[in-house]
Design an enzyme around this catalytic site. Structure first.
Site, PDB file in Angstrom:
ATOM      1  N   GLY A  13       0.814  -1.217   0.000  1.00  0.00           N
ATOM      2  CA  GLY A  13       0.000   0.000   0.000  1.00  0.00           C
ATOM      3  C   GLY A  13       0.848   1.268   0.000  1.00  0.00           C
ATOM      4  O   GLY A  13       2.018   1.256   0.371  1.00  0.00           O
ATOM      5  N   ARG A  17      -1.516   8.767   3.885  1.00  0.00           N
ATOM      6  CA  ARG A  17      -1.778   9.656   5.023  1.00  0.00           C
ATOM      7  C   ARG A  17      -0.516   9.978   5.834  1.00  0.00           C
ATOM      8  O   ARG A  17      -0.531  10.857   6.693  1.00  0.00           O
ATOM      9  CB  ARG A  17      -2.847   9.045   5.939  1.00  0.00           C
ATOM     10  N   GLN A  77       3.115  -7.052  -6.193  1.00  0.00           N
ATOM     11  CA  GLN A  77       1.696  -6.945  -6.535  1.00  0.00           C
ATOM     12  C   GLN A  77       1.564  -6.223  -7.877  1.00  0.00           C
ATOM     13  O   GLN A  77       2.292  -5.267  -8.154  1.00  0.00           O
ATOM     14  CB  GLN A  77       0.932  -6.177  -5.446  1.00  0.00           C
ATOM     15  N   GLU A 164     -16.521  -3.483   4.729  1.00  0.00           N
ATOM     16  CA  GLU A 164     -15.676  -2.282   4.770  1.00  0.00           C
ATOM     17  C   GLU A 164     -16.525  -1.056   5.071  1.00  0.00           C
ATOM     18  O   GLU A 164     -17.685  -0.978   4.665  1.00  0.00           O
ATOM     19  CB  GLU A 164     -14.959  -2.107   3.424  1.00  0.00           C
ATOM     20  N   ASN A 179     -12.112  -5.354  12.108  1.00  0.00           N
ATOM     21  CA  ASN A 179     -11.163  -6.319  11.546  1.00  0.00           C
ATOM     22  C   ASN A 179      -9.750  -5.758  11.656  1.00  0.00           C
ATOM     23  O   ASN A 179      -9.474  -4.651  11.199  1.00  0.00           O
ATOM     24  CB  ASN A 179     -11.534  -6.560  10.078  1.00  0.00           C
ATOM     25  N   ALA A 389      44.350  19.514  29.843  1.00  0.00           N
ATOM     26  CA  ALA A 389      43.171  20.209  29.326  1.00  0.00           C
ATOM     27  C   ALA A 389      43.463  20.871  27.986  1.00  0.00           C
ATOM     28  O   ALA A 389      44.576  21.311  27.729  1.00  0.00           O
ATOM     29  CB  ALA A 389      42.725  21.274  30.334  1.00  0.00           C
TER      30      ALA A 389
HETATM   31  C1  UD1 Z   1      -7.987  -3.389   5.593  1.00  0.00           C
HETATM   32  C2  UD1 Z   1      -9.188  -4.318   5.723  1.00  0.00           C
HETATM   33  C3  UD1 Z   1     -10.099  -3.797   6.830  1.00  0.00           C
HETATM   34  C4  UD1 Z   1      -9.344  -3.663   8.128  1.00  0.00           C
HETATM   35  C5  UD1 Z   1      -8.116  -2.801   7.937  1.00  0.00           C
HETATM   36  C6  UD1 Z   1      -7.259  -2.817   9.174  1.00  0.00           C
HETATM   37  C7  UD1 Z   1      -9.557  -5.162   3.486  1.00  0.00           C
HETATM   38  C8  UD1 Z   1     -10.404  -5.070   2.269  1.00  0.00           C
HETATM   39  N1  UD1 Z   1      -9.873  -4.338   4.477  1.00  0.00           N
HETATM   40  O1  UD1 Z   1      -8.449  -2.127   5.221  1.00  0.00           O
HETATM   41  O2  UD1 Z   1     -11.183  -4.664   7.003  1.00  0.00           O
HETATM   42  O3  UD1 Z   1     -10.160  -3.124   9.140  1.00  0.00           O
HETATM   43  O4  UD1 Z   1      -7.310  -3.321   6.847  1.00  0.00           O
HETATM   44  O5  UD1 Z   1      -6.253  -1.862   9.062  1.00  0.00           O
HETATM   45  O6  UD1 Z   1      -8.664  -5.981   3.544  1.00  0.00           O
HETATM   46  N2  UD1 Z   1      -2.129  -3.598   1.051  1.00  0.00           N
HETATM   47  C9  UD1 Z   1      -1.470  -4.231   0.021  1.00  0.00           C
HETATM   48  N3  UD1 Z   1      -2.001  -4.153  -1.246  1.00  0.00           N
HETATM   49  C10 UD1 Z   1      -3.133  -3.476  -1.500  1.00  0.00           C
HETATM   50  C11 UD1 Z   1      -3.796  -2.828  -0.432  1.00  0.00           C
HETATM   51  C12 UD1 Z   1      -3.274  -2.917   0.834  1.00  0.00           C
HETATM   52  O7  UD1 Z   1      -0.446  -4.860   0.210  1.00  0.00           O
HETATM   53  O8  UD1 Z   1      -3.540  -3.446  -2.671  1.00  0.00           O
HETATM   54  C13 UD1 Z   1      -1.571  -3.683   2.395  1.00  0.00           C
HETATM   55  C14 UD1 Z   1      -1.172  -2.344   2.969  1.00  0.00           C
HETATM   56  O9  UD1 Z   1       0.170  -2.038   2.649  1.00  0.00           O
HETATM   57  C15 UD1 Z   1      -1.368  -2.566   4.446  1.00  0.00           C
HETATM   58  C16 UD1 Z   1      -2.483  -3.581   4.531  1.00  0.00           C
HETATM   59  O10 UD1 Z   1      -2.544  -4.194   3.253  1.00  0.00           O
HETATM   60  O11 UD1 Z   1      -0.214  -3.116   5.048  1.00  0.00           O
HETATM   61  C17 UD1 Z   1      -3.814  -2.937   4.857  1.00  0.00           C
HETATM   62  O12 UD1 Z   1      -4.107  -1.955   3.888  1.00  0.00           O
HETATM   63  P1  UD1 Z   1      -4.891  -0.612   4.251  1.00  0.00           P
HETATM   64  O13 UD1 Z   1      -5.132   0.144   2.992  1.00  0.00           O
HETATM   65  O14 UD1 Z   1      -4.220   0.057   5.374  1.00  0.00           O
HETATM   66  O15 UD1 Z   1      -6.259  -1.184   4.835  1.00  0.00           O
HETATM   67  P2  UD1 Z   1      -7.665  -1.208   4.163  1.00  0.00           P
HETATM   68  O16 UD1 Z   1      -7.617  -1.918   2.842  1.00  0.00           O
HETATM   69  O17 UD1 Z   1      -8.210   0.137   4.191  1.00  0.00           O
END
Ligand code: UD1
Ligand code: CA
Length: 486
Positions: A13, A17, A77, A164, A179, A389
């Site tokens: 991700g 933020r 990814q 979500e 979650n 010193a």
């Molecule tokens: C996700 C969960 C949500 C949970 C929240 C907790 C899903 C759909 N939702 O939300 O239920 O409450 O985490 O923080 O799974 N990441 C990837 N590839 C992507 C997207 C994300 O590797 O395409 C990784 C991010 O780097 C991070 C983690 O997954 O380490 C969570 O991603 P983030 O975007 O923070 O969480 P949400 O998808 O919003």
């Protein structure tokens, strides 16, 4: 508990933020990156395979992972967004890296949840195994659930789905059980579920969370275990959370050291990285920060207001108001106040580095002292030598660095300039204010300053009625002269 077949860490991700050029998972608390904490926790489970999914700033993240845990399999990814796609990419990378498909328990962790501990995961795996679940998610109850996926339970308390925030109904948004993005999956159920997850949701992403509802619909067991200690499963999204979790991690680290026998006068202003090692009966005074691989032996007193990074402190040493990096401080040595120990400083047993002294690449032998206002760089000093010193080793000639070597039982006079390369032999003495450009043989006295001249009455004739002249007129005439002519 049997070790999981694989742990998958999600770190692809963008972490927008954080508003940072540094990828989110490379921000640090407690002396480790966020992903470094997660990988260490994952290793604690002794998985057959450990995979990390990367995409945003992938080269920086991959280089860092290779440093902290070279055994990690990297999965890239692709363009398809979402946690489900991330896990699919991890499974594909594993299939490419191994002879046969992974079977059994697959743990999925988010790369931005730094306080998660191995014990919590062991409990999750045990429940998963004991109940024969297809999916066991970790959840927690929070007062402020906005932004998270909500755990939707049905009448019998079983998990029906994870919804979500952006896809939730008003009723679902009121749910406080969220979650944590930490799960155990049965590998077969995970593959099957991911095979039919679509992107028909508010964010157009492949949601990993949809696998739970799909597994449930096909009659498999799906559970969510509630973590009592919410902070353990909290993720970092912005710098405010980074500071909050950093402070909490520190509070827990310092608390544990106190239980292990370390005296901490003010836990609130004492910062100790997770890899620091402290012996029982170490005392940490307020404002102490211990970073990196710092090791402190028993009876040592550190602080107040001292920052040590990768420093080894010997038994019974005291280190007061000091800034030190990559240095070794011997047993019963004393350092500070206001000392600056740069890399390569090695202070021997009962040695002293005193006030306003800077050292670098300096070996200072047992019992030797550099008590005041000096710079000792690129130098070797023997044992039981005293440095007067305001002594400076002039190690830099404008283009190259040179070494100063001073023997044992040497007395260097105050305000001495050692123009390196230069050697002072064992047992030699040097006069105050010397500028040493040539070696001093053992046992010799080196003097370089000119003969002192006293011009009698100079002040009185130059400034006749000045306070100085009046003071001189009122003074007793000298009865005897001290000092030697050179
Ligand atoms: C996700 C969960 C949500 C949970 C929240 C907790 C899903 C759909 N939702 O939300 O239920 O409450 O985490 O923080 O799974 N990441 C990837 N590839 C992507 C997207 C994300 O590797 O395409 C990784 C991010 O780097 C991070 C983690 O997954 O380490 C969570 O991603 P983030 O975007 O923070 O969480 P949400 O998808 O919003
Ligand atoms: Ca997201």
């Amino acid at each position: 508990m049997t070790s999981p077949a694989a742990v998958i860490v999600l770190a692809a991700g963008a972490g927008t933020r954080m508003r940072s050029t540094t990828p989110k998972v490379l921000h640090r608390i407690g002396g480790r990156t966020l992903v470094g904490h997660v990988l260490a926790t994952a290793r604690g489970l002794a998985p057959d395979h450990l995979v990390t999914v990367v995409r945003h700033e992938r080269d920086a993240v991959v280089a860092h992972i290779a440093e902290v845990d070279p055994g990690v399999v990297i999965a890239d990814q692709d363009d398809v967004p979402g946690t489900g796609r991330a896990v699919q990419c991890a499974l594909d990378a594993l299939d490419a890296a191994t002879d046969r498909p992974v079977e059994g328990a697959v743990v999925v962790l988010a790369g931005d949840v730094p306080l998660l501990d191995t014990g919590t995961l062991v409990a999750l795996l045990e429940a998963h195994e004991a109940d024969g679940n297809a999916v066991t998610a970790l959840s927690t109850e929070v007062d402020e659930p906005s932004g998270y996926g909500r755990i939707v339970r049905d009448a019998d308390g079983g998990v029906a789905a994870i919804v979500e925030e952006k896809d939730a109904t008003a009723e679902q948004r009121a749910i406080r059980e969220i979650n944590a993005s930490i799960y155990v999956f049965d590998a077969a159920a995970l593959r099957e579920g991911l095979g039919s997850v679509g992107r028909d949701n508010a964010q157009g992403e492949v949601y990993l969370t949809d696998v739970l509802a799909l597994a449930r619909e096909s009659g498999k067991r799906v559970a969510a275990i509630i973590a009592e200690d919410s902070i353990l499963v909290e993720g970092v999204n912005d710098r405010s959370q980074l500071a909050l979790l950093g402070a909490e991690l520190n509070r827990r680290t310092v608390h544990q050291w106190m239980l292990d026998g370390v005296t901490v006068i003010d836990p609130a202003t004492t910062w100790v990285d997770v890899d620091v090692e402290l012996a029982p009966d170490v005392t940490l005074l307020p404002g102490t920060q211990l970073h990196g691989a710092t090791v402190v032996a028993g009876g040592a007193v550190i602080g107040p207001d001292t920052t040590l990074t990768d420093v080894e402190v010997g038994e019974g040493a005291t280190v007061t108001r000091t800034h030190g990096t990559l240095a070794v401080i011997g047993p019963n040595a004393t350092v500070g106040p206001f000392s600056f120990l740069r890399p390569g400083t090695v202070l021997g047993e009962r040695g002293k580095i005193g006030a306003y002294v800077e050292t670098k690449n300096a070996e200072i032998g047992a019992g030797s002292k550099v008590p005041h206002l000096s710079y000792i760089g690129d130098a070797t000093i023997g044992e039981h030598t005293n440095i007067g010193a305001a002594t400076v080793t002039l190690n830099y000639d404008g283009s190259q660095k040179h070494r100063t070597t001073i023997g044992s039982h040497v007395k260097i006079g105050g305000d001495t300039m050692l123009v390196a390369p230069v050697q002072v032999g064992d047992g030699a003495y040097t006069g105050a204010g010397a500028v040493l450009r040539r070696d001093v043989p053992p046992g010799a006295l080196a003097v370089t300053s000119g003969t002192q001249r006293n011009i009698d009455g100079w002040v009185t004739s130059r400034f006749p009625d000045s306070p100085a002249a009046q003071a001189a007129a009122a003074a007793e005439p000298p009865t005897e002269q001290h000092g030697v002519d050179e």
